[in-house]
Scaffold this motif. Sequence first.
Motif, PDB file in Angstrom:
ATOM      1  N   PRO A 173       0.820  -1.239  -0.039  1.00  0.00           N
ATOM      2  CA  PRO A 173      -0.004   0.051  -0.051  1.00  0.00           C
ATOM      3  C   PRO A 173       0.954   1.300   0.110  1.00  0.00           C
ATOM      4  CG  PRO A 173      -0.047  -0.895   2.265  1.00  0.00           C
ATOM      5  CD  PRO A 173       0.905  -1.796   1.309  1.00  0.00           C
ATOM      6  N   PRO A 174       0.494   2.481  -0.520  1.00  0.00           N
ATOM      7  CA  PRO A 174       1.029   3.490  -0.477  1.00  0.00           C
ATOM      8  C   PRO A 174       1.668   3.891   0.849  1.00  0.00           C
ATOM      9  CG  PRO A 174      -1.176   3.874  -1.226  1.00  0.00           C
ATOM     10  CD  PRO A 174      -1.080   2.494  -0.904  1.00  0.00           C
ATOM     11  N   ALA A 175       0.823   3.649   2.057  1.00  0.00           N
ATOM     12  CA  ALA A 175       1.253   3.903   3.404  1.00  0.00           C
ATOM     13  C   ALA A 175       0.906   2.771   4.286  1.00  0.00           C
ATOM     14  CB  ALA A 175       0.752   5.150   4.089  1.00  0.00           C
ATOM     15  N   ILE A 176       1.760   2.371   5.282  1.00  0.00           N
ATOM     16  CA  ILE A 176       1.510   1.130   6.212  1.00  0.00           C
ATOM     17  C   ILE A 176       0.284   1.766   6.861  1.00  0.00           C
ATOM     18  CG2 ILE A 176       2.348  -0.255   7.769  1.00  0.00           C
ATOM     19  CD1 ILE A 176       5.114   0.180   6.981  1.00  0.00           C
ATOM     20  N   TRP A 177      -0.838   0.610   6.920  1.00  0.00           N
ATOM     21  CA  TRP A 177      -2.014   0.992   7.777  1.00  0.00           C
ATOM     22  C   TRP A 177      -1.823   0.373   9.238  1.00  0.00           C
ATOM     23  CZ3 TRP A 177      -4.404  -3.645   8.422  1.00  0.00           C
ATOM     24  CH2 TRP A 177      -4.135  -4.262   7.679  1.00  0.00           C
ATOM     25  N   SER A 178      -2.591   0.953  10.243  1.00  0.00           N
ATOM     26  CA  SER A 178      -2.539   0.323  11.311  1.00  0.00           C
ATOM     27  C   SER A 178      -3.824   0.443  12.172  1.00  0.00           C
ATOM     28  CB  SER A 178      -1.397   1.021  12.323  1.00  0.00           C
ATOM     29  OG  SER A 178      -1.779   2.290  12.384  1.00  0.00           O
ATOM     30  N   THR A 179      -4.145  -0.685  12.947  1.00  0.00           N
ATOM     31  CA  THR A 179      -5.501  -0.419  13.642  1.00  0.00           C
ATOM     32  C   THR A 179      -5.301  -1.285  15.160  1.00  0.00           C
ATOM     33  OG1 THR A 179      -7.852  -1.216  13.710  1.00  0.00           O
ATOM     34  CG2 THR A 179      -6.263  -2.574  12.540  1.00  0.00           C
ATOM     35  N   TYR A 180      -6.166  -0.830  16.138  1.00  0.00           N
ATOM     36  CA  TYR A 180      -6.360  -1.614  17.154  1.00  0.00           C
ATOM     37  C   TYR A 180      -7.025  -3.042  17.184  1.00  0.00           C
ATOM     38  CZ  TYR A 180      -4.833   2.529  20.119  1.00  0.00           C
ATOM     39  OH  TYR A 180      -4.224   3.605  20.511  1.00  0.00           O
ATOM     40  N   LEU A 181      -7.719  -3.101  15.880  1.00  0.00           N
ATOM     41  CA  LEU A 181      -8.650  -4.382  15.753  1.00  0.00           C
ATOM     42  C   LEU A 181      -7.909  -5.097  15.447  1.00  0.00           C
ATOM     43  CD1 LEU A 181     -11.559  -2.637  14.012  1.00  0.00           C
ATOM     44  CD2 LEU A 181     -11.491  -3.085  16.443  1.00  0.00           C
ATOM     45  N   ALA A 182      -8.347  -6.700  15.522  1.00  0.00           N
ATOM     46  CA  ALA A 182      -7.978  -7.593  14.988  1.00  0.00           C
ATOM     47  C   ALA A 182      -8.720  -8.605  14.483  1.00  0.00           C
ATOM     48  CB  ALA A 182      -6.664  -8.387  15.726  1.00  0.00           C
ATOM     49  N   GLY A 183      -8.417  -9.750  13.665  1.00  0.00           N
ATOM     50  CA  GLY A 183      -9.338 -10.926  13.417  1.00  0.00           C
ATOM     51  C   GLY A 183     -10.822 -10.369  12.972  1.00  0.00           C
ATOM     52  N   GLN A 184     -11.713 -11.134  13.696  1.00  0.00           N
ATOM     53  CA  GLN A 184     -12.958 -11.103  13.176  1.00  0.00           C
ATOM     54  C   GLN A 184     -13.637  -9.487  13.193  1.00  0.00           C
ATOM     55  OE1 GLN A 184     -15.133 -12.914  11.380  1.00  0.00           O
ATOM     56  NE2 GLN A 184     -14.768 -14.519  12.919  1.00  0.00           N
ATOM     57  N   ARG A 185     -13.029  -8.547  14.226  1.00  0.00           N
ATOM     58  CA  ARG A 185     -13.557  -7.398  14.113  1.00  0.00           C
ATOM     59  C   ARG A 185     -13.153  -6.636  12.935  1.00  0.00           C
ATOM     60  NH1 ARG A 185     -13.001  -7.636  20.256  1.00  0.00           N
ATOM     61  NH2 ARG A 185     -15.200  -8.009  20.802  1.00  0.00           N
ATOM     62  N   LEU A 186     -11.848  -6.811  12.670  1.00  0.00           N
ATOM     63  CA  LEU A 186     -11.129  -6.407  11.421  1.00  0.00           C
ATOM     64  C   LEU A 186     -11.881  -6.682  10.256  1.00  0.00           C
ATOM     65  CD1 LEU A 186      -9.006  -4.595  10.192  1.00  0.00           C
ATOM     66  CD2 LEU A 186      -7.758  -6.576  10.262  1.00  0.00           C
ATOM     67  N   ALA A 187     -12.293  -8.116  10.219  1.00  0.00           N
ATOM     68  CA  ALA A 187     -12.832  -8.526   9.038  1.00  0.00           C
ATOM     69  C   ALA A 187     -14.548  -7.770   8.982  1.00  0.00           C
ATOM     70  CB  ALA A 187     -13.379  -9.856   9.185  1.00  0.00           C
ATOM     71  N   LYS A 188     -14.979  -7.545  10.136  1.00  0.00           N
ATOM     72  CA  LYS A 188     -16.449  -7.055   9.944  1.00  0.00           C
ATOM     73  C   LYS A 188     -16.232  -5.583   9.379  1.00  0.00           C
ATOM     74  CE  LYS A 188     -17.661  -8.919  13.951  1.00  0.00           C
ATOM     75  NZ  LYS A 188     -18.353  -9.054  15.118  1.00  0.00           N
ATOM     76  N   LEU A 189     -15.272  -4.854   9.928  1.00  0.00           N
ATOM     77  CA  LEU A 189     -14.884  -3.479   9.554  1.00  0.00           C
ATOM     78  C   LEU A 189     -14.761  -3.403   8.006  1.00  0.00           C
ATOM     79  CD1 LEU A 189     -14.416  -0.683  10.944  1.00  0.00           C
ATOM     80  CD2 LEU A 189     -12.059  -1.158  10.542  1.00  0.00           C
ATOM     81  N   ILE A 190     -14.184  -4.224   7.465  1.00  0.00           N
ATOM     82  CA  ILE A 190     -13.755  -4.384   5.972  1.00  0.00           C
ATOM     83  C   ILE A 190     -15.028  -4.621   5.483  1.00  0.00           C
ATOM     84  CG2 ILE A 190     -12.327  -5.385   4.117  1.00  0.00           C
ATOM     85  CD1 ILE A 190     -10.028  -5.670   6.193  1.00  0.00           C
ATOM     86  N   GLU A 191     -15.741  -5.610   5.897  1.00  0.00           N
ATOM     87  CA  GLU A 191     -17.106  -6.065   5.325  1.00  0.00           C
ATOM     88  C   GLU A 191     -17.967  -4.815   5.363  1.00  0.00           C
ATOM     89  OE1 GLU A 191     -17.959  -9.300   4.581  1.00  0.00           O
ATOM     90  OE2 GLU A 191     -19.799  -8.090   3.713  1.00  0.00           O
ATOM     91  N   ALA A 192     -18.030  -3.905   6.197  1.00  0.00           N
ATOM     92  CA  ALA A 192     -18.699  -2.581   6.385  1.00  0.00           C
ATOM     93  C   ALA A 192     -18.360  -1.930   5.434  1.00  0.00           C
ATOM     94  CB  ALA A 192     -18.954  -2.387   7.715  1.00  0.00           C
ATOM     95  N   GLY A 193     -17.265  -1.748   4.351  1.00  0.00           N
ATOM     96  CA  GLY A 193     -16.862  -0.918   3.763  1.00  0.00           C
ATOM     97  C   GLY A 193     -15.615   0.135   4.016  1.00  0.00           C
TER      98      GLY A 193
END
Lengths: 266, 283, 361
Positions: free
Chosen positions: C226-246
Amino acid sequence: MSDPNLPVDLPRDAGKRLAELKKLFTSDLSVNEFLLVKQAGFHPLGLVMGSSIYHTGIQTRKWSKSQELTKLTEAMYNARELAMTRMEEEAEQLDADGIVGVRLDVNYYEWGSDAAEFIAVGTAVKAESGVSHRNKLGKPFTSDLSGQDFWTLMQTGHVPQGLVMGTCVYHIAHRGLGQTLGSVGQNVELPNFTQALYEARELAMTRMQEEAERLGATGIVGVRLEEKSHQWGSHTIEFLSIGTAVGDTGASLTLPQPTAVISLDN
Amino acid sequence: MTSGNDGDTPAGNLRDTLLSLAAKGYAPSMPARKGSTSDLSIDEALVLHSVGWEPVELVCGAAAFSIPAGIWTWNQGEVVAASAAYAGAMGRAASALQAECRAVGGHGVVGVRVDVAVERHLVNAVMVGSAVAPSGGARPPALPFVSDLSGRDFALLRLGGWDPVGLAFGASFVNAPRRSAAVAIRQSSQNVELTNYTEALYAARESAMERMQSVAGQLGGQGVVGVRVSEGPLPFARHVLRFAAWGTVVKASGRPDQLGPVSVVVPLDDAKLAFDAASLRGR
Amino acid sequence: MVDPGGLTEPDGAVSPDGYQGDVPPEASERLSSSAWSSGLSVNDFAACAQMGIRPVALVQGFCVLGWSWYGAGSPYLYRPAYGGAMGGAWGGMGGFRGGIPGTAGGGFGAPFSGGYQGGGYGGQGAAGGSYGRSRWGSTITSYSCPHSYVGMDHRSFGENFEQRWVSDAWQNGFDTAFSRMMQEAAAAGAHGVIAVVDRVSHLIDSSIREFHVYGTAVVVQGAPRPPAIWSTYLAGQRLAKLIEAGFMPASVVASLASVRVWAVCVTQALMAGGYQTGGWSAPSGEITQVSDAQMQARRLVRDRVKSSLRGDTLHGAALGVSWSDVGEGDYQVDAVLRGTRVRRVRDADPLPAPKLTLRLS
């Protein structure tokens, strides 16, 4: 009168208890965990443990120098390793493929200053298919995974290889009076401290990773970073990193797709 | 989320979705707008989304009320000034929260965490939550609702045909009754009910609840759900007992109940909450 | 705030003692090892595997700060040499090694501007009023005494001001630790960092504060960098749901705001239970100045985080607040807000109506 089949390391009482386990099994798994371990194709054999009481003396430290206390590091590492090895030997006795739910504790007793008991407890399991699941070294695998985690991991096409750890006991330098006064009223970075902590944690993590590499693992999941001062005073800290090394079986992911639900439970 | 084979969710191609997003360098799908903040978990955000509501902004309300000196001496009956300060602080905090919600264009605040600290000379009430609004962009009401229900509870409540109206609260501070020395000595060797204590505590609980109910009535509600009660002696005045109760006032919305049938599942997890907002930050 | 978009990969230049940027040789060695490590639980690991996200390394960063509150934080003890002293401090802050992207440099605000700001208006301080500058920090609201008689020890003027030196030091500590973690992630060839944990703890004694940020560096299998490294407090299923939600996580964000109440006579009196002051008694009731401070700290931290969102959304915010009475009616409120900055990368699909379940347990 020692049992020729028993490793010299284990006490006789253990041999007797383990012999009885050929007939029934004991485990500290919950019913949920027990059923999932069975689902994953394993059968619990028995509770296994290992213990070691170790004198972790004190090492001379330079007041104003940050350094690793290698003797203490070795002591802390060896003591845990001994406890783990004894637990593995018990599992060997049961002809187990591995151990799940391992808990590693350190107990201090009033009767022994600087003496600590390192104890490892877990449930030995064996594959029902008869296929060996032992690790690259031919030993039963160890892992701190719960029954649920064990099942889930197997569904991702990975198998546990062993509980791996690295430790580093580090002495962090005291600040000289001049330095302390010099920074009164200033919120500034203390680069020496940053560097010392960085080095200590990296050493612990590198050692953990080297253990995993010896097991031929592809990775480590669930790494925990723990810091304890034990009984050495606030400037001497043990940095422990611990996790379960896993290997890739090449099998594909068999997890079903999730469904959205609203749970009505509290 | 739980696992099941019957789900026809688009999650199946999440891997492909992620790959196509990555190929575009995760470019935003719409031009940047004014940023928004919310403390909702992803579960709450999704479940709100499923009933057509979206978070707007993290909002707060706070109020500090003074407690006059000298009221903590061991007297009889209720410590009226303390009860009044408590009610004042809660009321002001709730209306400050409401005002902030209105300012950001929210229709109401969900997931409000109520944090009240009672100190010797101070009652500090703080309420923090996420302002929410329906996705359609309808005009916000003049008085947004305030609710300590989670996003999930809010969504469920709406599906069930109810609307939150506001937060009701009540508190009372009472002095523990004194026993005469003679009575104390006599009772020390007997197993008897200490009727004067029973009465005092009973009355205090009743008046806290009664105050909560009267606030609920003023808000035009039909009931209060999720009432929480906190009680116990004050750390700096052990002879004073505090009773406080608060909950979300609800009223029927007139919409039909849209809740479907409930299916029963047997989880193989060991005691974990499905909606665990606190653990969302890291683990 | 550190701009993760501004983070470049280590330029490969290795200093004589083995450092690559801020990454010490021990870390470089570990990150180049063949086995990966991750702080992911098995559940998170499985959910990530389902999305095609593979862990590459546990990455971390630290910053240890000498920490003091200026003698219990009292403005009366505070030396007006603020600009100068802090300027020096930041100079020393040049960084652990190579410097801190985006955070190094300059002080803030004018030093001692002399005299009190604002004519003051009684009682009700309108929140969000003009941010003047006083000798103590950034004035948010000021309060003046409603009494006509003013004695020697009568506090005829009070103000709520932001303690910028506290928030700036905190920000510096956090951002430095965070950017070091991101440097490790870049060295490990990561696309993103998930399951970030940050800890701010007292180490050894209360005058030393350690910022420790760590997480699991991951790559999206088969995807370009990616153009910049992304970071998040989330992991796993919650990250999946976030991406799922767009949504796609962009960066972990965290800030602190510290508001100090310098009590006017009425506040001072009320905080002490309404005793008489200079022959005047204060009416019992709301302590507006403290109410304001409680709101201001939270608003300040929210708006500070918001100003760094650049049109994105802050998801899963966690607001932690501590307050303390620091004597003489003076009061301090510290608010920390952290969360994940997320960006809408595709329109949200209409969610299938969730099923209601009841657990048999």
